[in-house]
Design a protein around this motif. Structure first.
Motif, PDB file in Angstrom:
ATOM      1  N   GLN A 483      28.436  37.827 -42.365  1.00 32.99           N
ATOM      2  CA  GLN A 483      28.948  36.481 -42.616  1.00 32.99           C
ATOM      3  C   GLN A 483      30.363  36.342 -42.076  1.00 32.99           C
ATOM      4  N   ASN A 484      31.175  37.353 -42.328  1.00 33.44           N
ATOM      5  CA  ASN A 484      32.556  37.327 -41.845  1.00 33.44           C
ATOM      6  C   ASN A 484      32.618  37.421 -40.328  1.00 33.44           C
ATOM      7  N   ILE A 485      31.772  38.273 -39.745  1.00 32.20           N
ATOM      8  CA  ILE A 485      31.799  38.471 -38.290  1.00 32.20           C
ATOM      9  C   ILE A 485      31.328  37.217 -37.557  1.00 32.20           C
ATOM     10  N   LEU A 486      30.236  36.605 -38.055  1.00 27.92           N
ATOM     11  CA  LEU A 486      29.586  35.502 -37.343  1.00 27.92           C
ATOM     12  C   LEU A 486      29.914  34.129 -37.922  1.00 27.92           C
ATOM     13  N   ASN A 487      30.746  34.113 -38.948  1.00 28.72           N
ATOM     14  CA  ASN A 487      31.208  32.843 -39.527  1.00 28.72           C
ATOM     15  C   ASN A 487      30.070  32.059 -40.181  1.00 28.72           C
ATOM     16  N   GLY A 488      29.233  32.756 -40.930  1.00 30.25           N
ATOM     17  CA  GLY A 488      28.123  32.090 -41.611  1.00 30.25           C
ATOM     18  C   GLY A 488      28.570  31.336 -42.843  1.00 30.25           C
ATOM     19  N   LYS A 489      27.800  30.307 -43.218  1.00 28.23           N
ATOM     20  CA  LYS A 489      28.190  29.419 -44.309  1.00 28.23           C
ATOM     21  C   LYS A 489      27.344  29.570 -45.574  1.00 28.23           C
ATOM     22  N   ARG A 490      26.134  30.096 -45.450  1.00 28.14           N
ATOM     23  CA  ARG A 490      25.243  30.167 -46.605  1.00 28.14           C
ATOM     24  C   ARG A 490      25.077  31.606 -47.084  1.00 28.14           C
ATOM     25  N   GLY A 491      24.756  31.751 -48.374  1.00 26.15           N
ATOM     26  CA  GLY A 491      24.629  33.071 -48.962  1.00 26.15           C
ATOM     27  C   GLY A 491      23.294  33.737 -48.679  1.00 26.15           C
ATOM     28  N   TRP A 492      23.196  34.994 -49.099  1.00 21.26           N
ATOM     29  CA  TRP A 492      22.019  35.806 -48.849  1.00 21.26           C
ATOM     30  C   TRP A 492      20.776  35.228 -49.531  1.00 21.26           C
ATOM     31  N   ASP A 493      20.910  34.687 -50.727  1.00 20.62           N
ATOM     32  CA  ASP A 493      19.744  34.177 -51.446  1.00 20.62           C
ATOM     33  C   ASP A 493      19.015  33.093 -50.653  1.00 20.62           C
ATOM     34  N   TYR A 494      19.785  32.247 -49.973  1.00 21.85           N
ATOM     35  CA  TYR A 494      19.183  31.160 -49.189  1.00 21.85           C
ATOM     36  C   TYR A 494      18.307  31.718 -48.070  1.00 21.85           C
ATOM     37  N   TYR A 495      18.845  32.654 -47.284  1.00 17.87           N
ATOM     38  CA  TYR A 495      18.080  33.199 -46.161  1.00 17.87           C
ATOM     39  C   TYR A 495      17.013  34.189 -46.638  1.00 17.87           C
ATOM     40  N   ARG A 496      17.267  34.832 -47.748  1.00 13.04           N
ATOM     41  CA  ARG A 496      16.262  35.734 -48.318  1.00 13.04           C
ATOM     42  C   ARG A 496      14.999  34.951 -48.671  1.00 13.04           C
ATOM     43  N   ARG A 497      15.193  33.779 -49.279  1.00  9.84           N
ATOM     44  CA  ARG A 497      14.050  32.940 -49.631  1.00  9.84           C
ATOM     45  C   ARG A 497      13.304  32.478 -48.387  1.00  9.84           C
ATOM     46  N   ARG A 498      14.038  32.066 -47.360  1.00 10.20           N
ATOM     47  CA  ARG A 498      13.397  31.542 -46.154  1.00 10.20           C
ATOM     48  C   ARG A 498      12.671  32.629 -45.369  1.00 10.20           C
ATOM     49  N   ILE A 499      13.262  33.821 -45.305  1.00  8.03           N
ATOM     50  CA  ILE A 499      12.594  34.875 -44.535  1.00  8.03           C
ATOM     51  C   ILE A 499      11.344  35.357 -45.269  1.00  8.03           C
ATOM     52  N   LYS A 500      11.306  35.240 -46.580  1.00 10.59           N
ATOM     53  CA  LYS A 500      10.082  35.578 -47.313  1.00 10.59           C
ATOM     54  C   LYS A 500       8.947  34.628 -46.930  1.00 10.59           C
ATOM     55  N   VAL A 501       9.288  33.358 -46.742  1.00  8.52           N
ATOM     56  CA  VAL A 501       8.287  32.393 -46.297  1.00  8.52           C
ATOM     57  C   VAL A 501       7.730  32.800 -44.937  1.00  8.52           C
ATOM     58  N   LEU A 502       8.626  33.163 -44.022  1.00  7.93           N
ATOM     59  CA  LEU A 502       8.179  33.552 -42.682  1.00  7.93           C
ATOM     60  C   LEU A 502       7.375  34.846 -42.711  1.00  7.93           C
ATOM     61  N   LYS A 503       7.797  35.764 -43.554  1.00  7.31           N
ATOM     62  CA  LYS A 503       7.042  37.013 -43.682  1.00  7.31           C
ATOM     63  C   LYS A 503       5.640  36.730 -44.196  1.00  7.31           C
ATOM     64  N   GLY A 504       5.544  35.826 -45.190  1.00 13.17           N
ATOM     65  CA  GLY A 504       4.231  35.445 -45.695  1.00 13.17           C
ATOM     66  C   GLY A 504       3.387  34.778 -44.628  1.00 13.17           C
ATOM     67  N   ALA A 505       4.019  33.898 -43.822  1.00 16.15           N
ATOM     68  CA  ALA A 505       3.291  33.224 -42.741  1.00 16.15           C
ATOM     69  C   ALA A 505       2.759  34.236 -41.734  1.00 16.15           C
ATOM     70  N   GLU A 506       3.589  35.208 -41.385  1.00 13.07           N
ATOM     71  CA  GLU A 506       3.189  36.227 -40.405  1.00 13.07           C
ATOM     72  C   GLU A 506       1.967  36.995 -40.885  1.00 13.07           C
ATOM     73  N   ASP A 507       1.951  37.353 -42.157  1.00 16.42           N
ATOM     74  CA  ASP A 507       0.837  38.150 -42.686  1.00 16.42           C
ATOM     75  C   ASP A 507      -0.407  37.301 -42.942  1.00 16.42           C
ATOM     76  N   ILE A 508      -0.236  36.090 -43.459  1.00 20.84           N
ATOM     77  CA  ILE A 508      -1.393  35.237 -43.744  1.00 20.84           C
ATOM     78  C   ILE A 508      -2.045  34.756 -42.453  1.00 20.84           C
ATOM     79  N   ALA A 509      -1.243  34.598 -41.374  1.00 18.56           N
ATOM     80  CA  ALA A 509      -1.805  34.163 -40.090  1.00 18.56           C
ATOM     81  C   ALA A 509      -2.840  35.156 -39.565  1.00 18.56           C
ATOM     82  N   ARG A 510      -2.748  36.405 -40.005  1.00 15.41           N
ATOM     83  CA  ARG A 510      -3.696  37.432 -39.544  1.00 15.41           C
ATOM     84  C   ARG A 510      -4.968  37.467 -40.385  1.00 15.41           C
ATOM     85  N   LYS A 511      -4.958  36.813 -41.530  1.00 20.50           N
ATOM     86  CA  LYS A 511      -6.077  36.905 -42.450  1.00 20.50           C
ATOM     87  C   LYS A 511      -7.189  35.915 -42.087  1.00 20.50           C
TER      88      LYS A 511
END
Length: 761
Positions: A483-511
């Protein structure tokens, strides 16, 4: 007259008269040690990251390899910027290791190399081979014996996919573990060539090395570049604030024991011309120089492959076929070696790194007496200018060189005519830094936006591994450092939630649909993904769950009973997965390359086969195909414009739901056009989902779209129609990663397929 002329003074670099190095290292440098090489080795004794800024062609590779001695019994990795350089740097590293008496086994590891490694002992999967060669080289290479460390020479793509958990599901965790734990020395060569997205993976590795304590265990990271990006330098300073010890080695700061490294250069700066005028201008210059300086060698380096190939046609037509040779990304290795011996080398950015214009019969003076080149940014400018007049180690160093640079027309609008023609290299450096048109676009825009979704992917993997362990907090530490290096504005919880959605999409797309009905709740990220689906397509059900009036068990029963709902969920998973795919690729490419046959030397100096980007093929060539073999027959005159067409179910619904939204579009095809007329378009691209952003061009945003085009972003007209409204409506399509960057840079509101806000600026 808009042409400018400036005389650039010769460059020198300090030799080290009395290098205080171990005798084996001195042997590896063959008693010709430069001061920056000694400084790099010594800086590595007390620093974690060593940045070698010595000029191009002054032995930075050896300087980086010397650091191996500080961890002589541990594995190391050398990341060469291109596949073409892997073999060359493997040979150089192997010689250095032997000369320095180091125990490392040096192995090249491009995708092609790994595929050729024997698989009888460990299996045929590339990931399985790579993991085993790092764990124990003798399992793949019995001649290695046992216990010796390995020096892996690979490319940034493999490094990225290994460290970002993007290998085969069976291998990704093993490979990532080795890439994070195994290497005590990590050397990034020419890292300034990385774009905004690619730099994220480098900084992720550095931040993780700091927060996970690898630097405390003597990990050394060497960054080699002659042209550092200011934003990267700022990012490294931020990393220093977190406790990383960083040494900056400037090869030209010492003034004792100087030896010549580059001749004086008379540089002429010209405005970029349109295609035909540029070809004529350069062709006349080449003819002039061959006629008046028959003993000199030269080169032309251009950004546009089509212009370079048409220049080759023009020079052939003038009878210079035997004097000129082409080197582009399409040129096979054996033809490159022949072309490199021609008096004039015509090249694209392929020669920007690692290509030294060496001759079989080395002249006493520089290998390259003159150079004509184009440049889109100042980093390419200095890289290319550094190719001419190299004389390090040459007996004759006082013969001046000449260069002509074609710069964007905006440079004149922004004041380049005020350049002090007598101010030398420093005046030129200051002028180029003042020109916005010579900046590298989109770096900060990407860094403070979806770069954080990209880095969330490996962080989520680490969080899973560390769950419940005392050092689980390190995930947050890494994120905060980035966050400090790249000047990010949002916390880990926000992106953690979103990447879980993408991870779920990646796995369900194979089913299969049946598997989704039965097991979606147990898929990693499956519940997060289904909630995303409900939010986007069933808002009332989503609200019921959020309020507690409906439970996740009720949703489970709905999916079990409703096959059509399960099918919709699967289709949505595929859309989500493909929409975000450009964020999780090291290099952005809309389509895979095609193998083509070139019987008329339109791309190659000798008849043969090569690989070509389908977009380039469709725009610039006429060709024939029987479905298996593609043969180019002539150049397209004039070149085609390309447009996409998209068929949707309902045009009004498309306008209301899919404009200005990152999405993966199906029923999307590409066609060739001359003006407004559609021309026959042979089918060479397999049907697939194409990710990107479609925007309506209006009076309010037309200026922004024009600006983005000038900055080099790919965009195309796209004609959207439906079965009920066959008359197409024209929009503008920014495909793949270009769509993400375009919307961010233009300041247009962009949504994700699940209605999340995409950009955080």
């Amino acid at each position: 007259m808009s042409n400018l002329t400036i005389n650039l003074e010769p460059r020198s670099i300090a030799a080290c008269a009395n290098p205080d190095l171990p005798s084996d290292l001195a042997q590896a440098f063959m008693q010709k040690t430069l001061q920056h090489q000694v400084d790099v080795y010594k800086a590595a004794e007390t620093n974690d990251i060593i940045l070698d800024l010595a000029p191009t062609g002054t032995g930075k590779t050896k300087a980086g390899l010397s650091v191996l001695r500080h961890n002589s019994q541990s594995n190391a990795v050398y990341i060469a910027p291109t596949n073409a350089l892997i073999a060359q740097q493997t040979e150089a590293a192997d010689k250095f290791v032997r000369d320095a008496g180091l125990p490392h086994i040096v192995k090249a590891a491009s995708a092609k190399h790994i595929k050729r490694w024997r698989g009888d002992r460990v299996g045929k999967r590339s990931g399985e081979k790579l993991y085993n060669v790092l764990r124990e080289p003798a399992t793949i290479f019995p001649e290695c014996g046992g216990g010796q460390p390995i020096l892996l020479v690979t490319n940034p793509d493999i490094f990225y996919y290994a460290t970002f958990f993007d290998y085969n599901r069976l291998d990704r965790s093993n490979i990532a573990s080795e890439f994070y734990n195994s290497f005590a020395t990590v050397i990034f060569d020419e890292f300034h060539l990385y774009d905004a997205k690619q730099l994220v993976s480098l900084f992720f590795y550095l931040a993780l090395s700091q927060e996970f304590g690898y630097f405390q265990y003597n990990r050394k990271v060497v960054l080699l570049t002659a042209t550092p990006e200011p934003a990267c330098e700022a990012a490294l300073r931020t990393l220093e604030y977190s406790g990383v010890k960083i040494a900056h080695i400037d090869g030209e700061s010492k003034t004792d024991h100087l030896i010549s490294s580059q001749t004086a250069v008379r540089l002429e700066i010209r405005k970029q011309l349109d295609r035909d005028a540029l070809i004529a201008d350069i062709a006349n210059e080449v003819v002039h120089r061959l006629k008046n300086y028959p003993d000199q060698n030269g080169a032309v380096i251009l950004d546009a492959k089509d212009i370079l190939n048409r220049l080759s046609d023009e020079l052939r037509a003038r009878g210079l076929e035997n004097s000129c040779g082409r080197i582009t990304g399409s040129t096979p290795l054996n033809q490159r070696q022949k072309s490199a011996q021609k008096q004039v080398i015509l090249a694209t950015s392929t020669v920007d790194v690692g290509f030294n214009f060496e001759r079989e019969v080395e002249p006493e003076r520089q290998n390259l007496d003159w150079l004509i080149f184009s440049s889109r940014d100042r980093f390419a400018f200095w890289q290319r200018l550094g190719r001419v007049g190299r004389v390090l180690g040459k007996p004759k160093t006082d013969v001046p060189s000449q260069a002509i640079a074609y710069l964007p027309e905006q440079a004149w609008e922004q004041g380049i005519e005020n350049l002090d023609g007598f101010g030398g290299r420093e005046a030129l450096k200051q002028m180029l830094e003042s020109l916005d048109c010579m900046n590298r676009s989109f770096l900060e825009i990407y860094w403070c936006s979806e770069a954080f979704l990209e880095i969330a992917k490996p962080l989520l993997e680490f969080e899973t591994f560390l769950e419940g362990l005392p050092n689980e907090y390190l995930v947050i530490k890494v994120y905060q450092t980035l966050q400090n290096i790249l000047n990010g504005k949002r916390g880990w919880d926000y992106y953690r939630r979103r990447i879980k959605v993408l991870k779920g999409a990646e796995d369900i797309a194979r089913k299969t649909v049946k598997e989704i009905q039965k097991n979606w709740k147990y898929v990693k990220g499956g519940q997060s993904f289904v909630m995303s689906y409900l939010r986007a397509y069933c808002p009332e059900d989503f609200d019921e769950i959020k309020s507690g009036r409906t439970s996740i068990k009720d949703i489970e029963q709905m999916i079990q009973k409703d096959k059509e709902l399960a099918q919709d969920i699967q289709e949505y998973a595929v859309i989500i997965k493909e929409s975000y795919a450009p964020l999780f690729r090291f290099r952005d490419s809309l389509f895979n390359s095609l193998k083509i046959y070139d019987p008329h030397n339109l791309l190659l100096d000798e008849v043969g086969e090569t690989n070509l980007d389908p977009i380039h093929l469709l725009r610039f060539y006429e060709f024939e195909t029987d479905g298996e073999r593609i043969e180019v027959t002539s150049r397209a005159e004039p070149p085609y414009n390309l447009a996409f067409s998209l068929l949707v179910d309902d045009l009004e619904e498309f306008k209301n739901t899919l404009l200005c939204k990152l999405y993966a579009f199906e029923n999307c095809s590409i066609k060739r056009m001359h003006g407004d007329v559609v021309r026959p378009t042979p089918s060479v691209i397999e049907k697939q989902l194409i990710p990107g952003v479609i925007v309506a061009e209006t009076a309010k945003n037309r200026w922004a779209i024009a600006r983005l085009r000038k900055q080099g972003l790919e965009c195309y007209p796209i004609f959207v129609s439906s079965y009920e409204s066959p008359a197409p409506k024209q929009y503008t399509f920014f495909p793949s990663l270009s769509g993400i960057l375009a919307i961010a840079a233009a300041g247009v509101a962009l949504k994700c397929p699940d209605e999340e806000d995409f950009w955080v600026i």
